[in-house]
Design a protein around this motif. Structure first.
Motif, PDB file in Angstrom:
ATOM      1  N   PRO A   1     -10.165   4.058   3.793  1.00 37.46           N
ATOM      2  CA  PRO A   1     -11.391   4.003   4.607  1.00 37.46           C
ATOM      3  C   PRO A   1     -11.638   2.628   5.217  1.00 37.46           C
ATOM      4  N   LEU A   2     -11.387   1.566   4.437  1.00 39.97           N
ATOM      5  CA  LEU A   2     -11.584   0.215   4.960  1.00 39.97           C
ATOM      6  C   LEU A   2     -10.612  -0.087   6.084  1.00 39.97           C
ATOM      7  N   VAL A   3      -9.355   0.316   5.923  1.00 33.39           N
ATOM      8  CA  VAL A   3      -8.352   0.072   6.955  1.00 33.39           C
ATOM      9  C   VAL A   3      -8.704   0.811   8.238  1.00 33.39           C
ATOM     10  N   GLU A   4      -9.122   2.056   8.103  1.00 36.65           N
ATOM     11  CA  GLU A   4      -9.494   2.832   9.285  1.00 36.65           C
ATOM     12  C   GLU A   4     -10.720   2.243   9.970  1.00 36.65           C
TER      13      GLU A   4
ATOM     14  N   LEU B   1       0.822  -1.208   0.000  1.00 32.09           N
ATOM     15  CA  LEU B   1       0.000   0.000   0.000  1.00 32.09           C
ATOM     16  C   LEU B   1       0.860   1.264   0.000  1.00 32.09           C
ATOM     17  N   GLY B   2       1.971   1.229   0.726  1.00 25.40           N
ATOM     18  CA  GLY B   2       2.834   2.399   0.751  1.00 25.40           C
ATOM     19  C   GLY B   2       3.526   2.654  -0.562  1.00 25.40           C
ATOM     20  N   SER B   3       3.746   1.601  -1.337  1.00 26.01           N
ATOM     21  CA  SER B   3       4.426   1.744  -2.624  1.00 26.01           C
ATOM     22  C   SER B   3       3.473   2.133  -3.752  1.00 26.01           C
ATOM     23  N   VAL B   4       2.174   1.909  -3.542  1.00 23.25           N
ATOM     24  CA  VAL B   4       1.170   2.223  -4.572  1.00 23.25           C
ATOM     25  C   VAL B   4       0.172   3.204  -3.965  1.00 23.25           C
ATOM     26  N   PRO B   5       0.434   4.507  -4.057  1.00 17.40           N
ATOM     27  CA  PRO B   5      -0.429   5.507  -3.401  1.00 17.40           C
ATOM     28  C   PRO B   5      -1.901   5.399  -3.780  1.00 17.40           C
ATOM     29  N   ALA B   6      -2.196   5.106  -5.055  1.00 18.14           N
ATOM     30  CA  ALA B   6      -3.598   5.008  -5.476  1.00 18.14           C
ATOM     31  C   ALA B   6      -4.310   3.875  -4.744  1.00 18.14           C
ATOM     32  N   LEU B   7      -3.624   2.762  -4.569  1.00 15.12           N
ATOM     33  CA  LEU B   7      -4.213   1.629  -3.858  1.00 15.12           C
ATOM     34  C   LEU B   7      -4.395   1.959  -2.378  1.00 15.12           C
ATOM     35  N   GLU B   8      -3.431   2.662  -1.799  1.00 12.13           N
ATOM     36  CA  GLU B   8      -3.531   3.050  -0.384  1.00 12.13           C
ATOM     37  C   GLU B   8      -4.687   4.010  -0.162  1.00 12.13           C
ATOM     38  N   ASP B   9      -4.874   4.956  -1.071  1.00  9.90           N
ATOM     39  CA  ASP B   9      -5.986   5.906  -0.962  1.00  9.90           C
ATOM     40  C   ASP B   9      -7.331   5.184  -1.056  1.00  9.90           C
ATOM     41  N   ALA B  10      -7.400   4.167  -1.916  1.00  7.94           N
ATOM     42  CA  ALA B  10      -8.656   3.440  -2.105  1.00  7.94           C
ATOM     43  C   ALA B  10      -9.004   2.580  -0.895  1.00  7.94           C
ATOM     44  N   THR B  11      -7.995   2.039  -0.243  1.00  7.29           N
ATOM     45  CA  THR B  11      -8.246   1.126   0.872  1.00  7.29           C
ATOM     46  C   THR B  11      -8.201   1.812   2.244  1.00  7.29           C
TER      47      THR B  11
END
Length: 262
Positions: free
Chosen positions: A97-100, A85-95
């Motif tokens: 809300p779910l992680v939080e 997730l840290g290496s792919v910002p778009a994927l981190e942004d998408a996930t």
């Protein structure tokens, strides 16, 4: 100052307050006749009878194994996902809300679901501990990866390092201080999850021992279980500190060098 003297000084600085509090507890509880606040002398006598060595093998050891297994699984999963997730910002942004959302769920609220899906045995306990410990490590890993100095990325690109070598020699070392910061928080949460799952799951473990002692009004035994839990928590924290010091030895040397240059 010699190494031996430094070790003795460090131990004395860490233990003088606990020793003082234990001495005060021993003194003020000596004449207690309360069922719920027994003398510390009675607790220590019962501690020796119970925990050397029958309940140590039957209750304490299984609890430690569950704690280590759950925390280890959570750590591995969190670091791998955090690197992605840290290496792919778009994927981190998408996930995000779910992680939080998952991070905010208290472990107590998850226990009924875990018991429905996995039963009340060791699988439920280990999975719950792993689930609880994952989120602090995951979030810190993501932040650690995203905060890697851009200069390091440019150097890696200049040397034409492969993706694997960038992760292994640039990203992972740079993110490790934050990973371990999250892991220290996750460790304390894992101990809490261990106790809760053992109180509500199948018999066995320190959590069940403490709850069963309270239910049968064996209050002295309950206090001994609490002491064992405290000792395990302290030992886990010290062991984690040793691993952290070994893994991040380079970081401490680098930080000290920067401070000396100022």
């Amino acid at each position: 100052m010699s190494r031996t003297l430094r070790v003795v000084t460090a131990v004395a600085r860490e233990l003088w307050l606990p020793v003082l509090l234990i001495a005060a507890w021993w003194w003020f509880s000596a004449g207690s006749t309360s069922l719920y606040w027994p003398p510390l002398a009675d607790i220590t006598d019962r501690f020796v009878d119970l925990w050397f060595f029958d309940h140590l093998v039957e209750d304490a050891l299984p609890s430690v194994i569950r704690l280590v297994s759950g925390f280890g699984i959570g750590f591995a999963v969190a670091v791998l996902l955090g690197l992605l997730l840290g290496s792919v910002p778009a994927l981190e942004d998408a996930t995000r809300p779910l992680v939080e959302f998952m991070r905010a769920l208290p472990s107590v609220a998850l226990l009924p679901i875990m018991m429905l899906l996995l039963g009340t045995g060791d699988d439920m306990k280990v999975v719950t501990i792993a689930f609880v410990s994952t989120w602090p490590i995951l979030l810190n890993t993501v932040e650690g990866v995203r905060s890697v100095d851009p200069v390091l990325h440019r150097v890696a690109a200049g040397y034409r390092l492969s993706t694997w070598h960038r992760i292994r020699y640039v990203i992972v070392p740079a993110a490790m201080p934050q990973v371990f910061a999250g892991a220290r928080v996750a460790l304390s949460m894992s101990v809490v999850a261990m106790v809760l799952t053992e109180m509500l799951g199948s018999p066995g473990g320190l959590g069940y021992f403490v709850l069963d002692s309270q239910r049968t009004f064996d209050i002295v035994a309950m206090w001994t279980g609490l002491l064992v839990l405290g000792l395990i928590g302290y030992a886990a924290n010290k062991a984690f500190g040793l691993v952290e010091a070994w893994v991040l030895a380079w970081h401490r040397g680098y930080t000290k060098q920067k401070e000396d240059q100022r």
